[in-house]
Write a protein that holds these residues in place. Sequence first.
Motif, short mmCIF file in Angstrom:
data_model
loop_
_atom_site.label_atom_id
_atom_site.label_comp_id
_atom_site.label_asym_id
_atom_site.label_seq_id
_atom_site.Cartn_x
_atom_site.Cartn_y
_atom_site.Cartn_z
N ASP A 140 -19.63 -2.71 22.52
CA ASP A 140 -20.25 -3.98 22.12
C ASP A 140 -21.48 -3.81 21.21
O ASP A 140 -21.79 -4.68 20.43
CB ASP A 140 -20.58 -4.85 23.35
CG ASP A 140 -21.40 -4.08 24.36
OD1 ASP A 140 -21.56 -2.86 24.18
OD2 ASP A 140 -21.87 -4.70 25.34
N ASN A 146 -17.18 -4.59 16.04
CA ASN A 146 -18.26 -5.57 15.92
C ASN A 146 -18.98 -5.45 14.60
O ASN A 146 -19.47 -6.45 14.06
CB ASN A 146 -19.24 -5.41 17.08
CG ASN A 146 -18.76 -6.18 18.31
OD1 ASN A 146 -17.84 -6.98 18.21
ND2 ASN A 146 -19.39 -5.92 19.43
N ASP A 150 -19.40 -8.48 12.07
CA ASP A 150 -20.70 -8.80 11.51
C ASP A 150 -20.63 -8.97 10.00
O ASP A 150 -21.26 -9.86 9.43
CB ASP A 150 -21.70 -7.70 11.91
CG ASP A 150 -23.12 -8.13 11.63
OD1 ASP A 150 -23.46 -9.25 12.04
OD2 ASP A 150 -23.86 -7.36 11.01
N PRO A 156 -21.15 -10.82 17.32
CA PRO A 156 -20.52 -9.71 18.03
C PRO A 156 -19.96 -10.18 19.37
O PRO A 156 -20.46 -11.12 19.97
CB PRO A 156 -21.66 -8.70 18.22
CG PRO A 156 -22.89 -9.50 18.11
CD PRO A 156 -22.59 -10.62 17.15
#
Lengths: 304, 286
Positions: A140, A146, A150, A156
């Motif tokens: 994460d 993520n 982004d 995220p």
Amino acid sequence: MSSPTATRRPFLGLDEKKRFMLALIAPAVFALVFFQIVPIFTGANASFRDWALHDPKRTWVGLKNYLYVLRDPEFLFVVLPNTFGFMAASVGCSLGLGLALALLLNRKFRGRWLVQTVILLPLMVAPVIAAIMIRWMFNDQFGIVNVVLDLFGLAPVAWLTQRWTAFLAILITDVWLWTPWFTLLLLAGLQSLPPEPFEAAQIDAATPWRVFRHITLPMLRPVMVVCIVIRSIDAFRTFDIVWTISGGGPARATEVFSIYAYVEAFQFLNFGRGSAAAVIGAFIIVFFAMGLYRILNRWVEVSK
Amino acid sequence: MTTASLPAPAPRRAPGFFEALAPGGRRMLFLLAMVAVCLLFAFPVLWLGLTSLRPGYAVFYVHRGTDFTLENFHEVLGQQVVLKAMWNSFAISTLATILSLGVTVTSGYMLSRFKGPIPNTWFSLIYVFRCVPYVSWVLPLYFVTRALGIFDTYWGLLLPHVAVHVCFFSWIMKGFFDGIDPSMEYAAMIDGCSRWGAFWRVAMPAAIPGLTALAILCWLYTWNEFLFALILTAHETPILTVVMAQFVHELGMEWHLMSATAVLSLGPALLVTVFGQKYVIRGLKV
């Protein structure tokens, strides 16, 4: 084969041919009996006992463990739906993708060997390593997934701390691992089809979709049935990728059947209960496999 | 696009909307699809490789920066447990391959060449026991191997592995022998060869390509196997896959070392993918 040496004396009333047959399978039978059948009976025996740390006597408790597992809401409403949902989603996705890839690869083009090498790769990679890679990619804070989200301006996602996203990560791993297997088998199936129906369809100017729907698909069905049965059985007992990616978490929400039995036996140290769960699972899958085989087999015969 | 110069594929039907819009576009699309497929399947492995080359301080931003190092491999190979696990995994895989193939080649031959109640019973047994989930017999195997005094030894992992392979491999072996014409064996037997002689001198040599394929796959299955290794071994006999999984749970943060270990253990898989491709594809066909 006729028996060429009838002069040998019989052994246990068996003729020479039967003795040869038994000798051929003897080592395999030995391995199967001692390291699969005996353990299965040991486990069945344990499932009727209070086989836990606090009870060294291993008291016979009858069906108590079975009743516990069959009444456990975790087993009924999380583990079973997870297991069958995972099975259906994994087999469905890998079959669809595998078939599409097989159709794409079923022609000659430059660089085909490269594509084939690359799609062979997941079949050779250990499921544990695949799970580790996915875990890292879906991390994460630092995972590449993520980072890419982004880039597109999306927030995220804490992939592995929520039930459905963790489930998705597991599913992606499994599809990544097994799509190539479907592709290879279906490609082999495609290449062994007789060319005449396709030539006839070409003369009749059939559209590619109709050729696929009415010629390719029915003729591929036998291969597909074998693939689906084998993969469903294997998907039911998935352990390593779930264990490595989520460990059954968060809060046991992604536990599948194998994880449940393992956790009951080796983490809660209640071996009787784990065994009972394992026996229940074994019965479910054996009957499921037989039923599935029968249904799909009928489907194949109807389509002929 | 410079596709205008490319010859369009011979049209079998009247060109559709798509071809009229962009001649050669289908080929372009096909090419793009192939590139996407390659990327999708190779990316996780490439990403792992990249991570393993990053120094510890830069590992959290793999996509940024250009520091690369081989230090991770050096550090991992300096760990006694990793070295030991590699050797154990290697030894178990090799021994399991030899034993499993030895046991199942005769069983598959029998299933392929004979008909009647004995092969039928054996075949249904194999089918049923292939379906039984691993966890249902690996949990009690823990107690069985303990009772036999072979828990956490080579034998304690090896023999269960052979049992795992019996069902599936007998099935595949049957397929190999089904593809070999038995008339040569009959001829050999008419010429005075015993049944064993016909099997060993006539059928076996013809089955060698299939056996090679299965040997490669069996080696990799055992090398990659996790559940049995997790339950049936402890500190005495560390196995590579278990050691790696423990990295994730215990040292959750050391991604660079983990990746390096994973890349090392991918070595055989990569070798097989590149050099043993034709054998593997043959072995995978059920």
